[in-house]
Design a protein around this motif. Structure first.
Motif, PDB file in Angstrom:
ATOM      1  N   ASP A 129       0.827  -1.215   0.000  1.00 40.95           N
ATOM      2  CA  ASP A 129       0.000   0.000   0.000  1.00 40.95           C
ATOM      3  C   ASP A 129       0.856   1.259   0.000  1.00 40.95           C
ATOM      4  O   ASP A 129       0.612   2.184  -0.770  1.00 40.95           O
ATOM      5  N   ILE A 130       1.849   1.277   0.878  1.00 43.12           N
ATOM      6  CA  ILE A 130       2.714   2.462   0.984  1.00 43.12           C
ATOM      7  C   ILE A 130       3.475   2.690  -0.324  1.00 43.12           C
ATOM      8  O   ILE A 130       3.748   3.821  -0.698  1.00 43.12           O
ATOM      9  N   CYS A 131       3.777   1.591  -1.034  1.00 35.74           N
ATOM     10  CA  CYS A 131       4.492   1.699  -2.310  1.00 35.74           C
ATOM     11  C   CYS A 131       3.541   1.925  -3.491  1.00 35.74           C
ATOM     12  O   CYS A 131       3.994   2.106  -4.623  1.00 35.74           O
ATOM     13  N   GLY A 132       2.243   1.901  -3.243  1.00 33.13           N
ATOM     14  CA  GLY A 132       1.281   2.132  -4.316  1.00 33.13           C
ATOM     15  C   GLY A 132       1.106   0.939  -5.246  1.00 33.13           C
ATOM     16  O   GLY A 132       0.775   1.110  -6.417  1.00 33.13           O
ATOM     17  N   VAL A 133       1.316  -0.263  -4.725  1.00 34.66           N
ATOM     18  CA  VAL A 133       1.176  -1.479  -5.526  1.00 34.66           C
ATOM     19  C   VAL A 133      -0.124  -2.171  -5.134  1.00 34.66           C
ATOM     20  O   VAL A 133      -0.355  -2.429  -3.949  1.00 34.66           O
TER      21      VAL A 133
END
Length: 141
Positions: free
Chosen positions: A112-116
């Motif tokens: 989530d934090i990496c936008g995946v």
């Protein structure tokens, strides 16, 4: 001042909301929970504790690696472990579930934090693997 009808409507709405919350909790307990639901719960959990400031990709990755280490410890010195963990007692199996969950939750938070979109990425990876490693053909034709 509220009328009796308005009070009944509010009570019904509150009861419906409580029932929905219980259903969500039962679904999570039953294992019927999506990655998106887990992601939302993790995000809410972090926000409520003001932990977002610590959830950088690096920190989450290192925390996940630490959890993989804890998971590994459960298998250390056991030799080959049979499928189904027939030789494990219930406490060991419960501990395994906790450590597996820790790894999964950090993985979801990291994605989530990496936008995946982890679900989408995993699905695409399965398709790529099927092309890269085709199943052997059956039959002699």
């Amino acid at each position: 001042m509220e009328t009796e009808g308005e009070i009944e409507k509010k009570e019904a709405a509150m009861a419906a909301e409580e029932e929905e919350k219980e259903e969500e909790e039962e679904a999570a307990v039953a294992g019927d929970v999506s990655l998106q639901e887990l992601s939302k719960k993790l995000n809410d959990f972090a926000k409520e504790r003001d932990w977002e400031q610590y959830h950088s990709p690096r920190n989450l990755l290192l925390a996940m690696i630490a959890e993989v280490g804890e998971l590994s410890e459960l298998f250390m010195w056991k030799g080959e472990v049979r499928k189904g963990l027939a030789d494990w007692d219930e406490a060991e199996k419960e501990h395994l579930g906790e450590e597996l969950s820790d790894v999964l939750l950090y993985l979801i938070r990291l994605s989530d934090i990496c936008g995946v979109d982890l679900g989408d990425a995993a699905t695409r990876k399965i398709v790529k693997n099927a092309v890269k490693y085709p199943a052997p053909s059956k039959g002699g034709a």
